[in-house]
Each structure stands twice: as C-alpha cells, then as structure tokens.
Motif scaffolding. Structure first.
Motif, PDB file in Angstrom:
ATOM      1  N   ASN A  50      12.305 -81.508 -75.303  1.00  0.00           N
ATOM      2  CA  ASN A  50      11.698 -81.646 -73.972  1.00  0.00           C
ATOM      3  C   ASN A  50      10.446 -80.775 -73.898  1.00  0.00           C
ATOM      4  N   SER A  51      10.017 -80.446 -72.696  1.00  0.00           N
ATOM      5  CA  SER A  51       8.789 -79.664 -72.555  1.00  0.00           C
ATOM      6  C   SER A  51       9.035 -78.164 -72.684  1.00  0.00           C
ATOM      7  N   GLY A  52      10.249 -77.748 -72.441  1.00  0.00           N
ATOM      8  CA  GLY A  52      10.528 -76.315 -72.429  1.00  0.00           C
ATOM      9  C   GLY A  52      10.088 -75.631 -71.144  1.00  0.00           C
ATOM     10  N   ILE A  53       9.752 -76.444 -70.141  1.00  0.00           N
ATOM     11  CA  ILE A  53       9.287 -75.830 -68.887  1.00  0.00           C
ATOM     12  C   ILE A  53      10.461 -75.600 -67.941  1.00  0.00           C
ATOM     13  N   LEU A  54      10.479 -74.413 -67.359  1.00  0.00           N
ATOM     14  CA  LEU A  54      11.440 -74.074 -66.311  1.00  0.00           C
ATOM     15  C   LEU A  54      10.739 -74.295 -64.978  1.00  0.00           C
ATOM     16  N   HIS A  55      11.101 -75.379 -64.322  1.00  0.00           N
ATOM     17  CA  HIS A  55      10.441 -75.734 -63.063  1.00  0.00           C
ATOM     18  C   HIS A  55      11.071 -74.987 -61.892  1.00  0.00           C
ATOM     19  N   THR A  56      10.353 -74.994 -60.777  1.00  0.00           N
ATOM     20  CA  THR A  56      10.851 -74.288 -59.597  1.00  0.00           C
ATOM     21  C   THR A  56      11.588 -75.188 -58.627  1.00  0.00           C
ATOM     22  N   GLU A 216       6.740 -88.676 -75.147  1.00  0.00           N
ATOM     23  CA  GLU A 216       6.026 -88.202 -76.338  1.00  0.00           C
ATOM     24  C   GLU A 216       5.111 -87.035 -75.980  1.00  0.00           C
ATOM     25  N   PHE A 217       5.021 -86.094 -76.901  1.00  0.00           N
ATOM     26  CA  PHE A 217       4.216 -84.882 -76.699  1.00  0.00           C
ATOM     27  C   PHE A 217       3.275 -84.694 -77.890  1.00  0.00           C
ATOM     28  N   PHE A 218       2.109 -84.112 -77.619  1.00  0.00           N
ATOM     29  CA  PHE A 218       1.153 -83.765 -78.678  1.00  0.00           C
ATOM     30  C   PHE A 218       0.900 -82.263 -78.622  1.00  0.00           C
ATOM     31  N   LYS A 238       8.121 -90.024 -58.225  1.00  0.00           N
ATOM     32  CA  LYS A 238       9.588 -89.911 -58.187  1.00  0.00           C
ATOM     33  C   LYS A 238      10.165 -90.081 -59.602  1.00  0.00           C
ATOM     34  N   ARG A 239       9.499 -90.907 -60.419  1.00  0.00           N
ATOM     35  CA  ARG A 239      10.037 -91.232 -61.739  1.00  0.00           C
ATOM     36  C   ARG A 239       9.686 -90.185 -62.791  1.00  0.00           C
ATOM     37  N   THR A 240       8.494 -89.605 -62.682  1.00  0.00           N
ATOM     38  CA  THR A 240       8.051 -88.662 -63.704  1.00  0.00           C
ATOM     39  C   THR A 240       7.123 -87.608 -63.105  1.00  0.00           C
ATOM     40  N   LYS A 241       7.177 -86.424 -63.717  1.00  0.00           N
ATOM     41  CA  LYS A 241       6.229 -85.378 -63.315  1.00  0.00           C
ATOM     42  C   LYS A 241       4.857 -85.656 -63.905  1.00  0.00           C
ATOM     43  N   GLY A 242       4.755 -86.665 -64.758  1.00  0.00           N
ATOM     44  CA  GLY A 242       3.471 -87.065 -65.325  1.00  0.00           C
ATOM     45  C   GLY A 242       3.112 -86.264 -66.566  1.00  0.00           C
ATOM     46  N   VAL A 243       1.844 -86.412 -67.002  1.00  0.00           N
ATOM     47  CA  VAL A 243       1.371 -85.742 -68.225  1.00  0.00           C
ATOM     48  C   VAL A 243       0.932 -84.318 -67.882  1.00  0.00           C
ATOM     49  N   GLY A 256       1.798 -83.695 -72.611  1.00  0.00           N
ATOM     50  CA  GLY A 256       2.789 -84.764 -72.529  1.00  0.00           C
ATOM     51  C   GLY A 256       3.668 -84.549 -71.310  1.00  0.00           C
ATOM     52  N   PRO A 257       4.654 -85.355 -71.090  1.00  0.00           N
ATOM     53  CA  PRO A 257       5.097 -86.465 -71.915  1.00  0.00           C
ATOM     54  C   PRO A 257       4.693 -87.834 -71.337  1.00  0.00           C
ATOM     55  N   THR A 258       4.914 -88.868 -72.156  1.00  0.00           N
ATOM     56  CA  THR A 258       4.923 -90.227 -71.640  1.00  0.00           C
ATOM     57  C   THR A 258       6.267 -90.446 -70.943  1.00  0.00           C
ATOM     58  N   LEU A 301      13.926 -87.762 -75.838  1.00  0.00           N
ATOM     59  CA  LEU A 301      14.586 -88.863 -75.130  1.00  0.00           C
ATOM     60  C   LEU A 301      15.343 -88.273 -73.946  1.00  0.00           C
ATOM     61  N   ARG A 302      14.855 -88.569 -72.734  1.00  0.00           N
ATOM     62  CA  ARG A 302      15.568 -88.079 -71.553  1.00  0.00           C
ATOM     63  C   ARG A 302      16.826 -88.933 -71.358  1.00  0.00           C
ATOM     64  N   PRO A 303      17.975 -88.326 -71.084  1.00  0.00           N
ATOM     65  CA  PRO A 303      19.183 -89.118 -70.829  1.00  0.00           C
ATOM     66  C   PRO A 303      19.167 -89.611 -69.380  1.00  0.00           C
ATOM     67  N   ILE A 327      21.571 -86.463 -66.529  1.00  0.00           N
ATOM     68  CA  ILE A 327      20.817 -85.239 -66.234  1.00  0.00           C
ATOM     69  C   ILE A 327      19.460 -85.419 -66.907  1.00  0.00           C
ATOM     70  N   ARG A 328      18.476 -85.766 -66.129  1.00  0.00           N
ATOM     71  CA  ARG A 328      17.172 -86.118 -66.708  1.00  0.00           C
ATOM     72  C   ARG A 328      16.439 -84.847 -67.166  1.00  0.00           C
ATOM     73  N   SER A 329      15.135 -84.907 -67.232  1.00  0.00           N
ATOM     74  CA  SER A 329      14.398 -83.816 -67.881  1.00  0.00           C
ATOM     75  C   SER A 329      14.495 -82.480 -67.158  1.00  0.00           C
ATOM     76  N   THR A 330      14.984 -82.487 -65.933  1.00  0.00           N
ATOM     77  CA  THR A 330      15.152 -81.216 -65.216  1.00  0.00           C
ATOM     78  C   THR A 330      16.396 -80.458 -65.684  1.00  0.00           C
TER      79      THR A 330
HETATM   80  O1  LIG Z   1       8.456 -86.852 -66.752  1.00  0.00           O
HETATM   81  P1  LIG Z   1       9.587 -86.048 -66.213  1.00  0.00           P
HETATM   82  O2  LIG Z   1       9.668 -86.064 -64.722  1.00  0.00           O
HETATM   83  O3  LIG Z   1      10.872 -86.419 -66.865  1.00  0.00           O
HETATM   84  O4  LIG Z   1       9.303 -84.533 -66.533  1.00  0.00           O
HETATM   85  C1  LIG Z   1       9.016 -84.198 -67.820  1.00  0.00           C
HETATM   86  C2  LIG Z   1       8.574 -82.774 -67.875  1.00  0.00           C
HETATM   87  O5  LIG Z   1       8.189 -82.519 -69.177  1.00  0.00           O
HETATM   88  C3  LIG Z   1       9.648 -81.841 -67.473  1.00  0.00           C
HETATM   89  O6  LIG Z   1       9.332 -80.550 -67.857  1.00  0.00           O
END
Ligand SMILES: O=P(O)(O)OC[C@H](O)CO
Length: 383
Positions: A50-56, A216-218, A238-243, A256-258, A301-303, A327-330
């Motif tokens: 994953n991204s390794g980010i700890l979100h708030t 995907e990440f670069f 709602k679906r993704t935090k984006g790139v 990333g990610p896609t 791969l997010r579950p 439990i998605r990417s969070t």
């Molecule tokens: O695209 P999201 O919402 O699954 O978030 C992905 C981020 O990399 C989470 O840190």
C-alpha cells in the motif's frame, strides 16, 4: 506449536496489518491467541503493497464504522508507536487547490474534518488545505512490530500455514491447515484480506465478496538537494483518495496509486497504462518529477468489498467466526481501532478480554531492501 492439533481461545486468520493488530490487542488483554498466516512472512500482499500512509480521517464520512475506527486508531497509535521501533515521518499533508471548484471542495473538507475532530487549516495565502496529522510509515515494519510485541506479550504466530477448512465443533471451531495440522479455537477472527470471502465461505457464509482494486505506484529518487517534505494530496472521491505524491521513510518519493477494479486476486503486475494514469497527475502536484525516470514500480491490491466496506462482526452463518473483511486501503490507518473493536466483540462469544496492558516493546525487523521493493519482489517471484 508443532503438534498436529493445537488449542487456543482465539485463532486469527491473516498476518497482514489487521490480523497482527488483532493479535496485538488480544495478547495485551491476556487472551490466548494464535495468528495463522499462509505466507512465510507477515504483511506480504495487500498490507505490504500500500502507500504506507497513516491518514487522519479528515476526509472520511462521519458516522461510518470506517471513520469511527480510523479516529479510534488515532487515539491508540501514539502509545503503541512509542513502544515499537517503527519508522514514522510526521510530515503532514497538503491539498492544493488547482481547478475551479477546488476551493469549495476544500471548504467542505475542512468542515468534514471539524466534524471528525481532525485538525486542519486552510492556508490564507493560497487556499491550500493543510493536514498536519498525516504521516508516513513502513507498513511491513508496522505489522511485524505489532506481531513481535504480541508474541512478547504471550501471543503466537504460525507462518506458512494456509487455512484449507473450518469445521464446527460443539465447543468452538477447528481450523484445518494445509498439511493436516489443526487449531481448535473458541472464536476465529477472519482477517484474511483478499481471501476473507474464501475463508467465510468455509462456514457457508457467502454474504460478502472481496475483489482486488489494484493500485499501482511509481518510486522516484530526487536529484541533488531536492526533497519532498510533505504528503501531497489531490481532491479525494468516495472511491479513492486519488494519486498522491509522498516521501518514504527511506528517502524516496512515491506517486500513486491507480484504482483499477480487477477479478484476479493474484495479479500483482503493473499495467503498461499505469504510468500514463499516474505520472501527469503526479507532476501536476510536484513539478520536480518532470523528466525523472521511476526507479521502481509496484502494484498493491486493496481487498475491496463488492458493495460493502468494513464488514466487521460475527458471521451470519457461524457466530463464532468474526469477519473483519472488506478493509480497504485505510486498513493500515485504522488497524489499531479495528483490533480494539474486535476485542469488544469477544465477550458476547464467551471470551472475556482483560484490561489492555501497555504495549510490550518490540523492534521492527531491519531489512536490506526497502519494504516496497521486498514485498513486491516476493510477489513477482511467486507469480
Ligand atoms: O485510493 P484509496 O482511497 O484506496 O487510497 C489509497 C491511498 O494510497 C491510501 O493511503
């Protein structure tokens, strides 16, 4: 635990960040617990890619279980991290307005953050949203340190132990491992990530479905004195935090990610089109990436749940199986809150945890290669 049959009060299936956090929570509450992981290392698969980010949780929807557990995790994390030797970059995040309408989105996000009790600030000079509490960690070290601390507190970890069946018994559940060994437990926690639906199906529970949402990440190395000292966020949906563009604990920069919905839970490849999906968005946020060649790429791969999110609770087919699924990417961010919540479900199933004890100190394992390379490399080798 070399016997053909072992007995425990709680068996936790899945050695990702959620499973290790659950084991940590149970061991520190005096509950006899065993974690069962199919791979020969912890936190491969979703947790290690994953991204390794700890979100708030500044952008999370108020009232949802996911949000509540993100916020609960934020309360628990400082004390846990203080005891674990896990690298964390407390760099904060910035969401820069770029397009018409972004100012309104940022104002709405700031209101949302306030509802969730998360500190943010709209910078008066340029309207950027600053989120000082966002940070970056090494998700493999985070998971491994939780497991090591859990073991030091009395928990057990079984690696290389794929679950092939779950049988009902009068006094609990019998988890059958590949090779014939079994674990008898009063309660089984299903934290199997991408395979949580496969585990639930072993007791006849087909109430949810997990599919892989590929991200995907670069990875970049910045030249000379250039550096990035903040997490750069786009406007989330709602679906993704984006790139995102963010620094890593080992001095690189990742973009990333896609967010690409798939069927194959074993497809860890980076698609040829991923660069075109990521790089323009990344460069728009961080111009220093212009003209740089990535030094590495990987896919996580997010579950993701099909029509569901954060499916946590006793299975409708078998109450002694607690699903912790979709439990998605969070999940990295929320893991300590999820584990605390799961511990709270046990008394109804006859397992009474004690009061939580302070986290037993444990170091994160040191590896020669960075986590994002080690994990992706292992997955590629297995493919
Ligand atoms: O695209 P999201 O919402 O699954 O978030 C992905 C981020 O990399 C989470 O840190």
């Amino acid at each position: 635990m070399n016997d053909a049959t072992a007995t425990t009060r709680v068996a936790v299936i899945g050695g990702g960040v959620v499973g290790t956090a659950v084991l940590h929570a149970l061991a520190h509450r005096g509950v006899d617990a065993v974690l069962i992981e199919a791979c020969d290392e912890l936190a491969l698969a979703a947790s290690g890619t994953n991204s390794g980010i700890l979100h708030t949780g500044f952008d999370s929807t108020a009232g949802e279980l996911e949000t509540a557990l993100i916020l609960r995790a934020a309360e628990l994390r400082p004390a846990v991290l203080a005891a674990l030797d896990v690298p964390v970059l407390p760099v904060g995040a910035r969401l820069q307005p770029r397009a018409e309408g972004d100012d309104a989105v940022i104002a709405a996000l700031a209101e949302n953050a306030e509802r969730n009790g998360v500190d943010v600030e709209i910078r008066t000079t340029d309207g950027a949203l600053l989120v000082p509490g966002e940070s970056v960690t090494d998700p493999v070290a985070f998971s491994s340190a939780l497991a090591a601390s859990a073991v030091a507190a009395g928990g057990s970890v079984l690696l290389d132990s794929a679950v092939i069946g779950i049988d009902r018994r009068t006094d609990g559940l019998r988890v059958v491992l590949r090779g014939g060994r079994t674990i008898d437990a009063e309660v089984v926690v299903n934290a199997a990530g991408l395979h949580a639906d496969d585990i639930a199906a072993m007791v006849g529970d087909t109430s949810f479905e997990i599919f892989p949402r590929k991200g995907e990440f670069f990875v970049f190395e910045l030249p000379g004195a250039s550096r990035l000292d903040q997490i750069l966020l786009p406007v989330p949906t709602k679906r993704t935090k984006g790139v995102l563009v963010f620094p890593t604990v080992d001095g690189r920069v990742i973009a990333g990610p896609t967010a690409c919905d798939l069927v194959d839970k074993g497809d860890w490849s980076v698609r040829s089109e991923a660069a075109a999906e990521i790089l323009p968005k990344a460069i728009a946020q961080f111009a220093e990436l212009e003209g740089l060649e990535p030094v590495f790429s990987y896919a996580g791969l997010r579950p993701a749940g099909r029509g569901s999110n954060y499916v946590i609770g006793s299975s409708s087919a078998e109450p002694r199986l607690i699903n912790v699924a979709a439990i998605r990417s969070t999940g990295l961010t929320a893991s300590l809150g999820i584990a605390d919540h799961v511990a709270g479900l046990l008394p109804a199933l006859g397992v009474e945890p004690g009061e939580p004890r302070p986290t037993v100190e444990a170091g994160a394992p040191r590896t020669a290669t960075p986590w994002w390379q080690r994990t992706a490399g292992r997955l590629a080798a297995r493919a």
